[in-house]
Design an enzyme around this catalytic site. Sequence first.
Site, PDB file in Angstrom:
ATOM      1  N   PRO A 103      -3.039   0.608   5.012  1.00  0.00           N
ATOM      2  CG  PRO A 103      -4.879   1.079   3.606  1.00  0.00           C
ATOM      3  CD  PRO A 103      -4.440   0.241   4.904  1.00  0.00           C
ATOM      4  CD  GLU A 104       0.572   3.100   8.821  1.00  0.00           C
ATOM      5  OE1 GLU A 104       0.042   3.975   9.659  1.00  0.00           O
ATOM      6  OE2 GLU A 104       0.963   2.091   9.259  1.00  0.00           O
TER       7      GLU A 104
END
Length: 278
Positions: free
Chosen positions: A2-3
Site C-alpha cells: 500500500p502506497e
Amino acid sequence: MPELPEVETTLRGIEPWVLRKQITAVEIRQRSLRWPVPPEIGEALIGQTIVGARRRAKYIMLELSGGGTLLVHLGMSGSLRILQLDADDGAWRKHDHISVGFASGKELRFHDPRRFGCWLFCGPGSVPEETHALLTHLGPEPLSDAFTTDYLWQRMRKRTVAIKQLIMNAKEVVGVGNIYACEALFLAGISPRKAAGRVTKKQTERLVAEIKRVLAGAINMGGTTLRDFLNADGEAGYFKQELRVYDREDEPCVSCGNPVKRIVQANRSTFFCSSCQR
Ligand SMILES: [Zn+2]
C-alpha cells in the site's frame, strides 16, 4: 505494497465509521506484528471515542478521547475493513489480527498476511507523538503547501545522489513510492539517474507539480474504486491507474516510441525513457 494513495483512500473509507464513535470492544489475536502491539492497545481503549482521524506519511493516526493516538501502518500487505455486525457474521478470516468494535455495531478489522504492519500507541504513559521516533524525521507531505519548488530545490542543491533516490527518501518528502517516482520523473522529463544537484530549477518546478499530480490522480482513482468501504473485501492492491513507464520494460514509450528501459537503483527497479528523460 500500500502506497500513500491507498493509505489516504483507506483513511477516507474508514473515517465515517470510526470518527466520533465509541469503542465498545477490542480483540487482538496476534500481537506480533512488525513491532509487538503494546499493552495500551487492548481493553484500555474500551469506553474511549475516536476524536480525530488523519494521515501522516503512510501512518493512519486515530486520536482517542483519553489523549492518546493509535498509529496504524499497513506495512507490505495490511488492510483495514469495516464490518457491520448485524449484517455480517463477523467471522475471522485467516490473517485477521485486530478488531475494534464500536457502539454503532460496526467493527474495524485489521488484516495482514505478512505482518509487516503495525499498531502502536502514542500519548499518556507512552511516547508522545511529537517525539515518536517513527514520525520526527519525516519530510513534508507531498500534497501539502509545504512541498514547494523552493523547498525541493534547497534540498537538492549540491547533492550528488540520483534524483529518483532523493524524492523517494522520506526525510526529503514522504509518500513518493517507486511507481510514483518513476511516473513523475517521466512526466517531468527528468532522467532518474541525474544527480539531484544538476536538476535545473525549471525541472524542479515541473517535478514538484508532477509528483502532486500523480499522487492526487491515484487518490481520486482510489476514491472511485474503493468507494464502498463498508463490507468491502478489504484486500490491499494497487489502483488500476494508467501507468506510462512503470512496469513497461521494452514496450514503446507513450511519447516517442523508443523502448522503455529498466535499471536498478538502490535495489528498486526504475523504468524510464532515455530519449524523453534527460
Ligand atoms: Zn520517450
